[in-house]
Design a protein around this motif. Structure first.
Motif: not given
Length: 260
Positions: A64-76, A78-88, A123-124
């Motif tokens: 998930c970190m590999k797909s993480f672009g420049p830090i922004s509120l939306a980006g952070l 989105n990363l947490l959403d990816q973690l939730k999805e990929h790790l169920d 962030a959580e």
């Protein structure tokens, strides 16, 4: 291959955080003046784990970190959403600790040099996204008591203003640093020539501040910013004549309890 992590666990104990920490990762941050800057973060990533699952898939955090672009509120978020999805998972957590560099001009000569501040993004997300921003800014304090009782001079020292906020909109790290400087006896700088040193020394002498004074001034500035919904501020002086440090803390939820 057998997926051991997905085995059922019969101990009936849900886990709050399961993940990786100490991951050093290059990141790109928004910079108020230059647009962006690159730095290196120490990253913690985690999800909750249901009571009936034995483990999680640690490699997916790095994916998930590999797909993480420049830090922004939306980006952070989105990363947490990816973690939730990929790790169920129903809830995901991230902490990023990194140095951020301010380009700071000396007060008289105007010489510009970088000065680092230590920052943490925490962030959580379960159903709602929550972000806490922390910045620790070096400042200077000069003791009012020492100035009052001494025939000449007063002891002064480097101090640190640690600001932690939750905000409804973007608050720049540069803005938090400026608040810390304003609350101090004097800012500190990366590069000073003799005219600058004279100015900083005299400016601090004209603005003596206990840590109690500095943190109250900081509290006023933070509370006036309508973007900030909650804050905690701490000022700690690395005392120059005592064998201990001095500190003071204010938190919006406590200091303004009658308003909430």
């Amino acid at each position: 291959m057998k997926d051991v992590q997905n085995e059922k666990d019969i101990r009936n104990i849900p886990l709050k955080h399961v993940g990786i920490k100490g991951l050093r990762w290059p990141i790109e941050l928004l910079d108020k003046e230059k647009g962006s800057q690159h730095t290196v973060a120490r990253v913690t990533l985690a999800v909750d784990l249901p009571h009936d699952l034995r483990g999680t898939h640690m490699s997916r955090f790095v994916e998930c970190m590999k797909s993480f672009g420049p830090i922004s509120l939306a980006g952070l978020e989105n990363l947490l959403d990816q973690l939730k999805e990929h790790l169920d998972a129903e809830k995901a957590f991230m902490k990023m600790e990194f140095p951020y560099f301010l380009q700071k001009a000396a007060p008289v000569t105007g010489n510009v040099a970088p000065m680092d501040i230590d920052c943490i993004y925490t962030a959580e997300k379960d159903t709602d996204f929550k972000l806490t921003v922390q910045a620790e800014i070096p400042i200077q304090t000069l003791c009012p008591c020492s100035k009052e009782i001494s025939s000449y001079g007063a002891h002064n020292q480097r101090a640190f203003a640690k600001i932690t906020i939750e905000a409804k909109e973007m608050v720049w790290l540069e803005e938090l640093a400026a608040m810390a400087d304003k609350a101090a006896s004097s800012p500190v700088y990366g590069l000073l020539k003799r005219p600058d040193e004279k100015y900083v020394t005299e400016h601090a002498y004209d603005n003596p501040r206990f840590v109690e004074d500095a943190v109250r001034e900081l509290s006023i500035l933070l509370d006036e910013d309508e973007r900030i919904s909650w804050f905690r501020a701490e000022v700690e002086s690395v005392e120059s004549i005592h064998n201990h440090n001095a500190f003071a803390v204010v938190e919006k939820g406590e200091a303004y309890a009658d308003e909430n």
